[in-house]
Design a protein around this motif. Structure first.
Motif, PDB file in Angstrom:
ATOM      1  N   CYS A  79       0.799  -1.230   0.000  1.00  0.00           N
ATOM      2  CA  CYS A  79       0.000   0.000   0.000  1.00  0.00           C
ATOM      3  C   CYS A  79       0.831   1.280   0.000  1.00  0.00           C
ATOM      4  O   CYS A  79       0.334   2.324  -0.429  1.00  0.00           O
ATOM      5  CB  CYS A  79      -0.936   0.017   1.210  1.00  0.00           C
ATOM      6  N   GLY A  80       2.051   1.227   0.481  1.00  0.00           N
ATOM      7  CA  GLY A  80       2.859   2.436   0.542  1.00  0.00           C
ATOM      8  C   GLY A  80       2.280   3.485   1.472  1.00  0.00           C
ATOM      9  O   GLY A  80       2.314   4.684   1.176  1.00  0.00           O
ATOM     10  N   LYS A  81       1.752   3.054   2.627  1.00  0.00           N
ATOM     11  CA  LYS A  81       1.138   3.979   3.599  1.00  0.00           C
ATOM     12  C   LYS A  81       2.059   4.136   4.805  1.00  0.00           C
ATOM     13  O   LYS A  81       2.389   3.150   5.467  1.00  0.00           O
ATOM     14  CB  LYS A  81      -0.221   3.445   4.063  1.00  0.00           C
ATOM     15  N   PHE A  82       2.454   5.365   5.090  1.00  0.00           N
ATOM     16  CA  PHE A  82       3.331   5.636   6.226  1.00  0.00           C
ATOM     17  C   PHE A  82       3.318   7.125   6.521  1.00  0.00           C
ATOM     18  O   PHE A  82       2.893   7.945   5.693  1.00  0.00           O
ATOM     19  CB  PHE A  82       4.766   5.189   5.913  1.00  0.00           C
ATOM     20  N   ILE A  83       3.773   7.471   7.725  1.00  0.00           N
ATOM     21  CA  ILE A  83       3.949   8.871   8.093  1.00  0.00           C
ATOM     22  C   ILE A  83       5.405   9.236   7.835  1.00  0.00           C
ATOM     23  O   ILE A  83       6.304   8.476   8.175  1.00  0.00           O
ATOM     24  CB  ILE A  83       3.618   9.111   9.582  1.00  0.00           C
ATOM     25  N   SER A  84       5.633  10.380   7.224  1.00  0.00           N
ATOM     26  CA  SER A  84       6.998  10.857   6.994  1.00  0.00           C
ATOM     27  C   SER A  84       7.053  12.354   7.247  1.00  0.00           C
ATOM     28  O   SER A  84       6.018  13.028   7.317  1.00  0.00           O
ATOM     29  CB  SER A  84       7.452  10.551   5.566  1.00  0.00           C
ATOM     30  N   SER A  92      -5.417  11.330   1.915  1.00  0.00           N
ATOM     31  CA  SER A  92      -4.538  11.070   3.063  1.00  0.00           C
ATOM     32  C   SER A  92      -5.254  10.412   4.235  1.00  0.00           C
ATOM     33  O   SER A  92      -4.718  10.425   5.352  1.00  0.00           O
ATOM     34  CB  SER A  92      -3.915  12.393   3.535  1.00  0.00           C
ATOM     35  N   GLY A  93      -6.446   9.855   4.008  1.00  0.00           N
ATOM     36  CA  GLY A  93      -7.250   9.343   5.118  1.00  0.00           C
ATOM     37  C   GLY A  93      -6.561   8.285   5.955  1.00  0.00           C
ATOM     38  O   GLY A  93      -6.583   8.342   7.191  1.00  0.00           O
ATOM     39  N   VAL A  94      -5.925   7.315   5.302  1.00  0.00           N
ATOM     40  CA  VAL A  94      -5.265   6.219   6.033  1.00  0.00           C
ATOM     41  C   VAL A  94      -4.104   6.751   6.859  1.00  0.00           C
ATOM     42  O   VAL A  94      -3.948   6.407   8.036  1.00  0.00           O
ATOM     43  CB  VAL A  94      -4.779   5.128   5.059  1.00  0.00           C
ATOM     44  N   VAL A  95      -3.287   7.608   6.263  1.00  0.00           N
ATOM     45  CA  VAL A  95      -2.124   8.154   6.967  1.00  0.00           C
ATOM     46  C   VAL A  95      -2.576   9.056   8.114  1.00  0.00           C
ATOM     47  O   VAL A  95      -1.973   9.060   9.194  1.00  0.00           O
ATOM     48  CB  VAL A  95      -1.217   8.927   5.991  1.00  0.00           C
ATOM     49  N   PHE A  96      -3.650   9.812   7.898  1.00  0.00           N
ATOM     50  CA  PHE A  96      -4.165  10.665   8.974  1.00  0.00           C
ATOM     51  C   PHE A  96      -4.659   9.822  10.146  1.00  0.00           C
ATOM     52  O   PHE A  96      -4.466  10.183  11.315  1.00  0.00           O
ATOM     53  CB  PHE A  96      -5.300  11.552   8.460  1.00  0.00           C
ATOM     54  N   LEU A  97      -5.276   8.683   9.853  1.00  0.00           N
ATOM     55  CA  LEU A  97      -5.714   7.775  10.921  1.00  0.00           C
ATOM     56  C   LEU A  97      -4.521   7.275  11.712  1.00  0.00           C
ATOM     57  O   LEU A  97      -4.578   7.160  12.946  1.00  0.00           O
ATOM     58  CB  LEU A  97      -6.492   6.599  10.330  1.00  0.00           C
ATOM     59  N   MET A  98      -3.428   6.971  11.025  1.00  0.00           N
ATOM     60  CA  MET A  98      -2.202   6.556  11.713  1.00  0.00           C
ATOM     61  C   MET A  98      -1.740   7.637  12.691  1.00  0.00           C
ATOM     62  O   MET A  98      -1.406   7.354  13.850  1.00  0.00           O
ATOM     63  CB  MET A  98      -1.092   6.287  10.693  1.00  0.00           C
ATOM     64  N   CYS A 122       4.139   1.490  12.216  1.00  0.00           N
ATOM     65  CA  CYS A 122       5.158   1.922  11.252  1.00  0.00           C
ATOM     66  C   CYS A 122       5.733   0.752  10.441  1.00  0.00           C
ATOM     67  O   CYS A 122       6.321  -0.176  11.011  1.00  0.00           O
ATOM     68  CB  CYS A 122       6.296   2.637  11.981  1.00  0.00           C
ATOM     69  N   PRO A 123       5.612   0.766   9.125  1.00  0.00           N
ATOM     70  CA  PRO A 123       6.127  -0.335   8.300  1.00  0.00           C
ATOM     71  C   PRO A 123       7.639  -0.505   8.400  1.00  0.00           C
ATOM     72  O   PRO A 123       8.130  -1.631   8.474  1.00  0.00           O
ATOM     73  CB  PRO A 123       5.714   0.071   6.875  1.00  0.00           C
ATOM     74  N   PHE A 130      17.689   5.920  16.986  1.00  0.00           N
ATOM     75  CA  PHE A 130      18.809   6.859  16.978  1.00  0.00           C
ATOM     76  C   PHE A 130      18.756   7.924  15.885  1.00  0.00           C
ATOM     77  O   PHE A 130      19.550   8.866  15.923  1.00  0.00           O
ATOM     78  CB  PHE A 130      20.134   6.091  16.842  1.00  0.00           C
ATOM     79  N   VAL A 131      17.850   7.805  14.908  1.00  0.00           N
ATOM     80  CA  VAL A 131      17.898   8.717  13.761  1.00  0.00           C
ATOM     81  C   VAL A 131      16.567   9.403  13.468  1.00  0.00           C
ATOM     82  O   VAL A 131      16.526  10.620  13.304  1.00  0.00           O
ATOM     83  CB  VAL A 131      18.365   7.970  12.483  1.00  0.00           C
ATOM     84  N   CYS A 132      15.489   8.674  13.424  1.00  0.00           N
ATOM     85  CA  CYS A 132      14.219   9.084  12.801  1.00  0.00           C
ATOM     86  C   CYS A 132      13.651  10.415  13.307  1.00  0.00           C
ATOM     87  O   CYS A 132      13.127  10.500  14.421  1.00  0.00           O
ATOM     88  CB  CYS A 132      13.187   7.981  13.010  1.00  0.00           C
ATOM     89  N   PRO A 133      13.699  11.487  12.498  1.00  0.00           N
ATOM     90  CA  PRO A 133      13.090  12.756  12.907  1.00  0.00           C
ATOM     91  C   PRO A 133      11.572  12.702  12.977  1.00  0.00           C
ATOM     92  O   PRO A 133      10.955  13.369  13.819  1.00  0.00           O
ATOM     93  CB  PRO A 133      13.573  13.747  11.839  1.00  0.00           C
ATOM     94  N   THR A 134      10.953  11.907  12.112  1.00  0.00           N
ATOM     95  CA  THR A 134       9.492  11.755  12.163  1.00  0.00           C
ATOM     96  C   THR A 134       9.076  11.145  13.495  1.00  0.00           C
ATOM     97  O   THR A 134       8.135  11.613  14.144  1.00  0.00           O
ATOM     98  CB  THR A 134       9.003  10.861  11.009  1.00  0.00           C
TER      99      THR A 134
END
Length: 389
Positions: free
Chosen positions: A234-239, A256-262, A285-286, A374-378
């Motif tokens: 699906c390619g659904k994620f928060i970034s 953006s409904g799916v990502v907003f639900l996340m 998170c995938p 250690f890295v992820c700004p999101t």
């Protein structure tokens, strides 16, 4: 009690800094220009005619246009009632990763598309070029409202916010100029990928609340679903790019409904369960799920010294603050483009992103979820959200 208040206040301040940095970078907040925020004056979207270069790409280099109505120009001396339409006039609230994606449609008298040219936009150039090569735009050539059904549902719904924005903008524009109902425009969002993605998210909600000795096996199943379904299929994620786009333009549930639900679950779950860990990072998170699965490939782990670990505990915060500085310097997009999440959309991801994702996965075999920790700004921005209360 005092320390809790200080923590909450500091995280709220850091989150406000994120919004301020995003406004500084984009020059607007939720569609309002930064200089008009206090006056409440909404940004005026100027609907421009095609430039000479764009007319050349449309095959109309020797033609003259005359305005017919807002966003529509007729070709002078054309016996076929041909027109050029700017989709921006008819696709309000439809955004890709970086914001609106205006397009110029060259239509004949039956409103069939003869050619399409993209206008100025804020999408990542390499990513957008890859999407175009995949045929997202070319599939519409020769189509009108009567022939929309000939487009494959999977292509119509799109795999990313960018392709969704392109498809929905064209679809809605054709409906409007052809004086047809655009109600179906809202139903196309409920494709099979969206429905399955929603089911996976709600399944995670159920599994995360179960208290059982078998929960480890259920979590493994959830990690596989997150990686395989939400990520690869699906390619659904928060970034960070998505968050920046929402801050600048607002959010549209259609694309953006799916990502907003996340995001919504990540904010609400700590309120109900008093868990300061990000629900999204730990259960949805995938890429985080893929790293955890990779970690199970080897029991041998690299032992990190206590002193070095004390430093690593703060690297994610430092990196995120550096991103904020990058926003103020106008470099945020360049930084955000290298988050590994878009590697799931591998056919459009850059080589650099694929290499970063691959390195993260390889490291995850020997160090537990290194990107997340250690890295992820999101993940850091989401963590600040969770610790505001």
């Amino acid at each position: 009690m005092q320390s809790k208040f200080i923590e909450s206040a500091s995280n709220t301040l850091l989150l406000l800094l994120f919004f301020m940095a995003a406004v500084s970078y984009n020059g607007k907040l939720f569609g309002y220009k930064s200089q008009d925020l206090l006056s409440g004056k909404k940004e005026f979207v100027e609907i421009l005619p095609p430039t000479h270069t764009q007319l050349e790409h449309l095959g109309l280099e020797n033609m003259q246009l005359e305005e017919d109505s807002k966003g529509i120009w007729r070709i002078k001396n054309s016996s076929e009632n041909e027109r050029v339409v700017n989709t921006l006039a008819f696709s309000k609230g439809i955004y890709g990763f970086g914001g609106p994606i205006p397009m110029y449609l060259y239509l004949d008298k039956s409103n069939t598309i003869k050619q399409i040219v993209l206008g100025e936009n804020s999408e990542t150039p390499d990513f957008l070029a890859s999407v175009l090569q995949d045929g997202i735009v070319s599939q519409w050539l020769g189509k009108n409202t009567e022939k929309m059904s000939n487009i494959m549902p999977d292509a119509l719904s799109g795999a990313t916010m960018t392709s969704n924005a392109i498809n929905f903008s064209i679809q809605k524009t054709l409906d409007v100029v052809d004086n047809k109902s655009s109600s179906r425009y809202w139903w196309t969002v409920l494709d099979i990928k969206t429905i399955i993605a929603l089911l996976v998210i709600f399944l995670g909600l159920i599994i995360s609340s179960i208290k059982s000795k078998k929960k480890k096996h259920l979590r493994t199943a959830m990690l596989v679903l997150n990686t395989g379904v939400l990520g690869i299929w699906c390619g659904k994620f928060i970034s960070l790019n998505i968050l920046l786009g929402w801050v600048a333009n607002g959010m549209n549930l259609l694309t953006s409904g799916v990502v907003f639900l996340m995001l919504l679950l990540s904010v609400l779950m700590p309120l109900f369960f008093k868990n300061k860990k990000s629900y999204y990072c730990n259960w949805i998170c995938p890429f985080g799920s893929a790293q955890e699965l990779a970690g199970r490939l080897s029991k041998k782990k690299i032992k990190i010294g206590a002193k070095f670990m004390q430093i690593l505990k703060h690297t994610r915060e430092v990196i995120t603050l550096c991103v904020f500085v990058g926003m103020w310097l106008g470099m945020a997009s360049d930084i955000a483009n290298y988050e590994p999440f878009s590697a799931f959309i591998f056919q459009h991801a850059s080589v650099a992103v694929l290499l970063i994702a691959g390195l993260g996965m390889l490291t995850a075999v020997f160090i537990s979820r290194p990107w997340c920790r250690f890295v992820c700004p999101t993940g850091q921005v989401l963590s600040w959200m969770n610790k505001m209360n």
